[in-house]
Design a protein around this motif. Sequence first.
Motif, PDB file in Angstrom:
ATOM      1  N   GLU A 110       0.672  -0.934   0.165  1.00  0.00           N
ATOM      2  CA  GLU A 110       0.240  -0.074  -0.006  1.00  0.00           C
ATOM      3  C   GLU A 110       0.942   1.270  -0.037  1.00  0.00           C
ATOM      4  N   LYS A 111       1.864   1.272   0.944  1.00  0.00           N
ATOM      5  CA  LYS A 111       2.645   2.374   0.654  1.00  0.00           C
ATOM      6  C   LYS A 111       3.698   2.514  -0.391  1.00  0.00           C
ATOM      7  N   GLN A 119       7.809   5.895  -8.012  1.00  0.00           N
ATOM      8  CA  GLN A 119       9.267   5.875  -8.075  1.00  0.00           C
ATOM      9  C   GLN A 119      10.093   5.180  -7.321  1.00  0.00           C
ATOM     10  N   TRP A 120       9.806   5.056  -6.028  1.00  0.00           N
ATOM     11  CA  TRP A 120      10.488   4.263  -4.953  1.00  0.00           C
ATOM     12  C   TRP A 120      10.454   2.778  -5.453  1.00  0.00           C
ATOM     13  N   LEU A 121       9.023   2.283  -5.688  1.00  0.00           N
ATOM     14  CA  LEU A 121       8.896   1.127  -5.903  1.00  0.00           C
ATOM     15  C   LEU A 121       9.677   0.457  -7.467  1.00  0.00           C
ATOM     16  N   PHE A 122       9.672   1.520  -8.343  1.00  0.00           N
ATOM     17  CA  PHE A 122      10.221   0.941  -9.506  1.00  0.00           C
ATOM     18  C   PHE A 122      11.968   1.105  -9.401  1.00  0.00           C
ATOM     19  N   ALA A 123      12.264   1.763  -8.471  1.00  0.00           N
ATOM     20  CA  ALA A 123      13.857   1.771  -8.123  1.00  0.00           C
ATOM     21  C   ALA A 123      14.380   0.559  -7.366  1.00  0.00           C
ATOM     22  N   SER A 160       2.298  -3.413  -7.586  1.00  0.00           N
ATOM     23  CA  SER A 160       3.254  -3.434  -6.427  1.00  0.00           C
ATOM     24  C   SER A 160       3.276  -4.636  -5.744  1.00  0.00           C
ATOM     25  N   TYR A 161       2.195  -5.729  -5.892  1.00  0.00           N
ATOM     26  CA  TYR A 161       2.038  -6.863  -5.361  1.00  0.00           C
ATOM     27  C   TYR A 161       3.180  -7.773  -6.186  1.00  0.00           C
ATOM     28  N   MET A 162       3.036  -7.296  -7.607  1.00  0.00           N
ATOM     29  CA  MET A 162       4.102  -8.167  -8.526  1.00  0.00           C
ATOM     30  C   MET A 162       5.293  -7.840  -7.986  1.00  0.00           C
ATOM     31  N   ALA A 163       5.694  -6.299  -7.769  1.00  0.00           N
ATOM     32  CA  ALA A 163       6.864  -5.905  -7.721  1.00  0.00           C
ATOM     33  C   ALA A 163       7.325  -6.281  -6.253  1.00  0.00           C
ATOM     34  N   ILE A 164       6.670  -6.553  -5.361  1.00  0.00           N
ATOM     35  CA  ILE A 164       7.180  -6.956  -4.130  1.00  0.00           C
ATOM     36  C   ILE A 164       7.385  -8.602  -3.928  1.00  0.00           C
ATOM     37  N   ALA A 165       6.817  -9.403  -4.984  1.00  0.00           N
ATOM     38  CA  ALA A 165       7.238 -10.821  -5.110  1.00  0.00           C
ATOM     39  C   ALA A 165       8.648 -10.589  -5.621  1.00  0.00           C
ATOM     40  N   VAL A 166       8.807  -9.990  -6.451  1.00  0.00           N
ATOM     41  CA  VAL A 166      10.195 -10.008  -7.164  1.00  0.00           C
ATOM     42  C   VAL A 166      11.253  -9.456  -5.899  1.00  0.00           C
ATOM     43  N   ILE A 167      10.861  -8.448  -5.198  1.00  0.00           N
ATOM     44  CA  ILE A 167      11.806  -7.833  -4.228  1.00  0.00           C
ATOM     45  C   ILE A 167      11.851  -9.031  -3.161  1.00  0.00           C
TER      46      ILE A 167
END
Length: 107
Positions: A12-13, A19-23, A82-89
């Motif tokens: 959520e944050k 921009q932070w998410l993509f970085a 963001s959920y997909m990105a958090i999975a990669v992170i």
Amino acid sequence: MVSYLVIVIISEKLSEHPQWLFAIVLLAITGIGLIGTANHPNMHMTSDELMESKKSARTIVLLEGCIILGCVLLDADMVYVSYMAIAVILCAALLCIAKIFKQEVKE
């Protein structure tokens, strides 16, 4: 339960600050691309198996990165991205932890 709640709150944050998410995702994709995979002592992968596993990991992370980029370009809801990105992170973080605490393979 705690890890799920942490992921939901972080998602959520981060969806509020793309921009932070993509970085962070770019950093995670780079980390996975460099490390590839971790050879655990219980797996006893040969060097050929390890190289094939690294190649597969790099291919999959590239595909996941393209899917995330495609969703952004198609203007998908940022929460889903963001959920997909958090999975990669999370994958990159666990891979780094595995490399840090790597045990030596005994022959």
